[in-house]
Write a protein that holds these residues in place. Structure first.
Motif, PDB file in Angstrom:
ATOM      1  N   ARG A  95       0.630  -1.079   0.292  1.00 53.22           N
ATOM      2  CA  ARG A  95      -0.194   0.071  -0.108  1.00 53.22           C
ATOM      3  C   ARG A  95       0.849   1.095   0.078  1.00 53.22           C
ATOM      4  O   ARG A  95       1.481   1.090   0.397  1.00 53.22           O
ATOM      5  N   VAL A  96       0.600   2.607  -0.573  1.00 49.41           N
ATOM      6  CA  VAL A  96       1.123   3.526  -0.453  1.00 49.41           C
ATOM      7  C   VAL A  96       0.472   4.770  -0.184  1.00 49.41           C
ATOM      8  O   VAL A  96       0.059   5.297  -0.352  1.00 49.41           O
ATOM      9  N   ARG A  97       1.823   5.591   0.736  1.00 45.66           N
ATOM     10  CA  ARG A  97       0.690   6.692   0.971  1.00 45.66           C
ATOM     11  C   ARG A  97       1.695   7.459   1.157  1.00 45.66           C
ATOM     12  O   ARG A  97       2.505   7.891   0.863  1.00 45.66           O
ATOM     13  N   GLY A  98       0.178   8.794   1.094  1.00 47.61           N
ATOM     14  CA  GLY A  98       1.106  10.053   1.071  1.00 47.61           C
ATOM     15  C   GLY A  98       1.171  11.514   1.422  1.00 47.61           C
ATOM     16  O   GLY A  98      -0.819  11.149   1.667  1.00 47.61           O
ATOM     17  N   GLY A  99       1.352  11.870   2.036  1.00 48.24           N
ATOM     18  CA  GLY A  99       0.954  13.083   2.856  1.00 48.24           C
ATOM     19  C   GLY A  99       1.497  13.959   4.125  1.00 48.24           C
ATOM     20  O   GLY A  99       2.573  13.591   4.341  1.00 48.24           O
ATOM     21  N   ARG A 100       1.117  14.298   4.801  1.00 46.70           N
ATOM     22  CA  ARG A 100       1.313  13.820   6.360  1.00 46.70           C
ATOM     23  C   ARG A 100       0.661  13.349   7.250  1.00 46.70           C
ATOM     24  O   ARG A 100      -0.385  12.861   7.375  1.00 46.70           O
ATOM     25  N   PHE A 101       1.703  12.434   7.944  1.00 48.91           N
ATOM     26  CA  PHE A 101       1.280  11.500   8.635  1.00 48.91           C
ATOM     27  C   PHE A 101       2.345  10.785   9.876  1.00 48.91           C
ATOM     28  O   PHE A 101       3.320  11.882  10.135  1.00 48.91           O
ATOM     29  N   LYS A 102       1.950   9.859  10.326  1.00 46.44           N
ATOM     30  CA  LYS A 102       3.378   9.784  11.722  1.00 46.44           C
ATOM     31  C   LYS A 102       3.829   8.839  10.688  1.00 46.44           C
ATOM     32  O   LYS A 102       3.985   7.865  10.191  1.00 46.44           O
ATOM     33  N   THR A 106      10.548   9.676  19.414  1.00 49.16           N
ATOM     34  CA  THR A 106      10.098   8.753  18.444  1.00 49.16           C
ATOM     35  C   THR A 106       9.852  10.983  17.828  1.00 49.16           C
ATOM     36  O   THR A 106       9.659  11.278  18.000  1.00 49.16           O
ATOM     37  N   PRO A 107       9.973  10.189  15.985  1.00 44.22           N
ATOM     38  CA  PRO A 107       9.352  11.446  15.620  1.00 44.22           C
ATOM     39  C   PRO A 107       8.499  12.234  15.849  1.00 44.22           C
ATOM     40  O   PRO A 107       8.111  13.849  15.000  1.00 44.22           O
ATOM     41  N   GLY A 108       7.426  11.725  15.976  1.00 44.15           N
ATOM     42  CA  GLY A 108       5.883  11.941  15.236  1.00 44.15           C
ATOM     43  C   GLY A 108       5.304  12.815  13.887  1.00 44.15           C
ATOM     44  O   GLY A 108       5.741  11.622  13.087  1.00 44.15           O
ATOM     45  N   ARG A 109       4.385  13.327  13.738  1.00 43.77           N
ATOM     46  CA  ARG A 109       4.621  13.667  12.157  1.00 43.77           C
ATOM     47  C   ARG A 109       5.134  14.103  10.825  1.00 43.77           C
ATOM     48  O   ARG A 109       6.246  15.758  11.783  1.00 43.77           O
ATOM     49  N   ASP A 110       5.076  13.786   9.800  1.00 49.32           N
ATOM     50  CA  ASP A 110       5.955  14.858   9.011  1.00 49.32           C
ATOM     51  C   ASP A 110       5.384  14.906   7.467  1.00 49.32           C
ATOM     52  O   ASP A 110       4.600  13.175   7.503  1.00 49.32           O
ATOM     53  N   THR A 111       5.822  15.598   6.844  1.00 47.56           N
ATOM     54  CA  THR A 111       5.157  15.390   5.624  1.00 47.56           C
ATOM     55  C   THR A 111       6.171  14.633   5.049  1.00 47.56           C
ATOM     56  O   THR A 111       7.555  14.219   4.735  1.00 47.56           O
ATOM     57  N   PHE A 120      11.111  11.343   4.836  1.00 50.78           N
ATOM     58  CA  PHE A 120      10.000  12.565   5.156  1.00 50.78           C
ATOM     59  C   PHE A 120      10.650  13.252   4.655  1.00 50.78           C
ATOM     60  O   PHE A 120      12.390  13.070   4.840  1.00 50.78           O
ATOM     61  N   GLN A 121      10.363  14.273   4.659  1.00 52.86           N
ATOM     62  CA  GLN A 121      11.334  15.735   4.381  1.00 52.86           C
ATOM     63  C   GLN A 121      11.993  16.228   5.314  1.00 52.86           C
ATOM     64  O   GLN A 121      12.475  16.398   5.497  1.00 52.86           O
ATOM     65  N   HIS A 122      11.472  15.763   6.933  1.00 55.85           N
ATOM     66  CA  HIS A 122      12.026  16.426   7.984  1.00 55.85           C
ATOM     67  C   HIS A 122      12.596  15.358   8.970  1.00 55.85           C
ATOM     68  O   HIS A 122      11.899  13.917   9.018  1.00 55.85           O
ATOM     69  N   ASP A 123      12.337  15.531  10.193  1.00 52.94           N
ATOM     70  CA  ASP A 123      12.510  14.806  11.184  1.00 52.94           C
ATOM     71  C   ASP A 123      12.008  15.084  12.299  1.00 52.94           C
ATOM     72  O   ASP A 123      11.756  14.594  13.447  1.00 52.94           O
ATOM     73  N   GLY A 124      10.290  14.887  11.743  1.00 55.06           N
ATOM     74  CA  GLY A 124       9.178  15.032  12.464  1.00 55.06           C
ATOM     75  C   GLY A 124       8.994  16.184  13.023  1.00 55.06           C
ATOM     76  O   GLY A 124       9.469  17.238  13.512  1.00 55.06           O
ATOM     77  N   ASP A 125       7.725  16.619  14.198  1.00 57.14           N
ATOM     78  CA  ASP A 125       7.470  16.975  14.374  1.00 57.14           C
ATOM     79  C   ASP A 125       7.856  17.675  15.868  1.00 57.14           C
ATOM     80  O   ASP A 125       7.973  18.936  16.293  1.00 57.14           O
ATOM     81  N   VAL A 126       8.667  16.429  16.740  1.00 57.15           N
ATOM     82  CA  VAL A 126       9.106  16.069  17.789  1.00 57.15           C
ATOM     83  C   VAL A 126      10.501  17.119  18.128  1.00 57.15           C
ATOM     84  O   VAL A 126      11.110  18.271  18.859  1.00 57.15           O
ATOM     85  N   SER A 127      11.498  16.902  16.646  1.00 52.06           N
ATOM     86  CA  SER A 127      12.628  17.496  16.304  1.00 52.06           C
ATOM     87  C   SER A 127      13.144  19.309  16.180  1.00 52.06           C
ATOM     88  O   SER A 127      13.488  19.943  15.960  1.00 52.06           O
TER      89      SER A 127
END
Length: 272
Positions: free
Chosen positions: A124-131, A158-163, A183-190
């Protein structure tokens, strides 16, 4: 089912410098949704749902979290920590999408905003903003946990969400679930309290039920997972930090530069 025994370990290692579930499938259309030979456009089951035959399904969701703190020497304090609305949808039973927004959050109001192609169970392929797929506790919805808040280790490491884009699926007679993405970055946590977020991050997670074929029902429910992420951290005050639920800074960020590696291992035994 609620986990009654959970063991988890999260490690973030610097190299070379001192840097630090699958979602359940949507329920099938109930007999009540198509009764007496006619289709219903609006169905109230466990949540309000709009239907357009077998082509489109929209489930309206909301999450409200109220925390009340009381102590002998302090006034009682009530805080609305979660006010979330969203839509879960499915198109032709092949494409699934989710849009979720936190009310009152001016910095990052959007939570999960993604589309997933679900034609095959194995891929399955997922794209967007998620954990980002790292950490059993982080990937579990806060409304499904036994505690009011996640542990400090999960919140800090843990990273959290990102794109990003992710491949996921279940293989080997559904005994192994995998998730892997970029993912674009290292998650919301960072992002919190640092000079700059981490760079492009690669993450992967594998969960197995090693005793799925055992005669013991307890052993059948044992899940073991492993996760990892890797990505570059820009030079600056970008070390990971840890805060308690009262926002006390237990671990302050430090100056780092290099590659951030995370390794995680977890096990869960669920009753039912």
């Amino acid at each position: 089912a609620r986990p009654f025994a959970v063991a988890a370990l999260h490690i973030a290692l610097p190299v070379p410098a001192a840097a630090q579930t699958a979602r359940p499938a949507s329920p099938e259309t109930s007999p009540d949704a198509q009764g007496d030979g006619e289709r219903k456009w609006f169905v109230m089951e466990d949540r309000p749902s709009l239907r357009l035959g077998d082509a489109l399904r929209l489930d309206l969701t909301s999450k409200i979290g109220l925390t009340v703190r009381a102590a002998p020497d302090q006034d009682t304090d009530a805080e609305m920590e979660q006010r979330r609305i969203g839509v879960d949808g499915r198109l032709f039973d092949v494409v699934e999408f989710q849009i979720e927004r936190e009310l009152g959050d001016d910095e990052q109001p959007w939570r999960d905003v993604f589309v997933e192609l679900r034609k095959w169970r194995a891929v399955r392929v997922r794209g967007g903003r998620f954990k980002v797929p790292f950490g059993q506790e982080r990937l579990t919805s806060i409304s499904d946990l036994d505690f009011v808040h996640r542990s400090i280790a999960t919140e800090a490491l843990t990273p959290g969400r990102d794109t990003g884009v992710e491949l996921n699926g279940r293989i080997l007679a559904r005994t192994v679930t995998y998730m892997a993405g970029v993912f674009q970055h290292d998650g919301d946590v960072s992002r919190g309290g640092t000079d700059a977020p981490g760079g492009r991050t690669v993450a992967a997670r594998v969960v197995s039920t090693p005793f799925a074929g055992a005669s013991s029902r307890a052993l059948q429910r044992l899940e073991v997972g492993m996760s990892m992420t890797t990505g570059d951290v820009p030079e600056g005050l970008n070390g990971l930090r840890a805060r308690t639920s009262d926002q006390y800074e237990a671990v302050a960020p430090v100056y780092v530069f290099g590659t951030r590696l995370r390794f995680g291992a977890d096990a869960a035994l669920t009753n039912g």
